[in-house]
Write a protein that holds these residues in place. Sequence first.
Motif, PDB file in Angstrom:
ATOM      1  N   TYR A 159       6.550   7.388  -9.838  1.00 42.49           N
ATOM      2  CA  TYR A 159       6.202   8.642 -10.567  1.00 42.49           C
ATOM      3  C   TYR A 159       7.056   8.817 -11.641  1.00 42.49           C
ATOM      4  N   VAL A 209      -4.020   5.441   1.688  1.00 44.06           N
ATOM      5  CA  VAL A 209      -2.737   5.597   2.222  1.00 44.06           C
ATOM      6  C   VAL A 209      -2.250   6.589   1.717  1.00 44.06           C
ATOM      7  N   PRO A 210      -1.044   7.498   2.423  1.00 41.22           N
ATOM      8  CA  PRO A 210      -0.526   8.605   2.217  1.00 41.22           C
ATOM      9  C   PRO A 210       0.320   8.417   1.026  1.00 41.22           C
ATOM     10  N   TYR A 265      -0.152   4.168  -7.522  1.00 44.68           N
ATOM     11  CA  TYR A 265      -0.070   4.403  -5.982  1.00 44.68           C
ATOM     12  C   TYR A 265      -0.682   2.897  -5.308  1.00 44.68           C
ATOM     13  N   SER A 266      -0.159   2.710  -4.176  1.00 42.97           N
ATOM     14  CA  SER A 266      -0.650   1.289  -3.488  1.00 42.97           C
ATOM     15  C   SER A 266      -0.208   0.073  -4.147  1.00 42.97           C
ATOM     16  N   ASP A 315      -0.107  13.322  -4.677  1.00 42.09           N
ATOM     17  CA  ASP A 315      -0.848  12.974  -5.922  1.00 42.09           C
ATOM     18  C   ASP A 315      -0.534  14.040  -6.814  1.00 42.09           C
ATOM     19  N   TYR A 322       6.033   5.597   1.579  1.00 50.54           N
ATOM     20  CA  TYR A 322       5.611   5.990   2.919  1.00 50.54           C
ATOM     21  C   TYR A 322       6.137   5.408   4.037  1.00 50.54           C
ATOM     22  N   LEU A 371       2.065  11.394 -10.675  1.00 51.87           N
ATOM     23  CA  LEU A 371       1.910  10.171  -9.946  1.00 51.87           C
ATOM     24  C   LEU A 371       1.301   9.458 -11.284  1.00 51.87           C
ATOM     25  N   SER A 379       0.742  -1.202  -0.009  1.00 47.83           N
ATOM     26  CA  SER A 379      -0.077   0.017  -0.029  1.00 47.83           C
ATOM     27  C   SER A 379       1.019   1.368   0.034  1.00 47.83           C
ATOM     28  N   TYR A 380       1.957   1.191   0.489  1.00 50.69           N
ATOM     29  CA  TYR A 380       3.085   2.379   0.707  1.00 50.69           C
ATOM     30  C   TYR A 380       3.915   2.686  -0.364  1.00 50.69           C
ATOM     31  N   GLN A 424       8.723   5.369  -4.574  1.00 52.88           N
ATOM     32  CA  GLN A 424       8.499   6.261  -3.600  1.00 52.88           C
ATOM     33  C   GLN A 424       7.902   5.437  -2.299  1.00 52.88           C
TER      34      GLN A 424
END
Lengths: 108, 120
Positions: free
Chosen positions: A37, B104-105, A50-51, B108, A92, A47, A32-33, A90
Amino acid sequence: EIVLTQSPGTLSLSPGERATLSCRAGQSLSRSYLAWYQHKPGQAPRLLIYSAISRATGIPDRFSGSGSGTDFTLTISRLEPDDVAVYYCQQYGSSPRYTFGQGTKLEI
Amino acid sequence: EVQLVESGGGLVKPGGSLRLSCAASGFNFSDYNMNWVRQAPGKGLEWVSYISSGSHFIYYADSLKGRFTISRDNARNSLFLQMNSLRAEDTAVYYCAREAAVGVPHTDYWGQGTLVTVSS
């Protein structure tokens, strides 16, 4: 701090080919983190994913993400000249909030 | 359309100060957490600082050692970075980046950046 290592440093391919970019984490992290990019010179980073696997708004399905644990992959199919950029992964985390890989430069 | 426009960069001498701004538009700025990220010449991206939507939570990269201060003005849809005691190694393009509102962070949307050069 989790270190992200991207490979290769530079990837040279032809239009229409498939690019496979790797991002390896120093320790296992939640999928998830993990985000990807695209960064072109003089432009805002964009972006893509993600996840680990979810495409961001407006991103074509030529871009896909996969992986889990410590190994993550960004795949770009049917390469186009406009895909020339540096690609960053990236993650998190708690401290620092975000860390980035060193980038993969894609040449077409 | 989401837009983030940084300003305030320039040439500054070592030990000097600079205040960066980021003007946000196209979304409800007060609902979003924000970040500053920088990229030194020829280097990769480095996260600098985070501020929550209501300014209650603020974090910095350890390397900054108290020299930078992040703030925001939700009434003016603006994000700021006050940089003091600047060093040559702070030379970089500084980006403001919005954090996604849900899930989740992750960041964007980013601005195009403003260049800070620290040199005598």
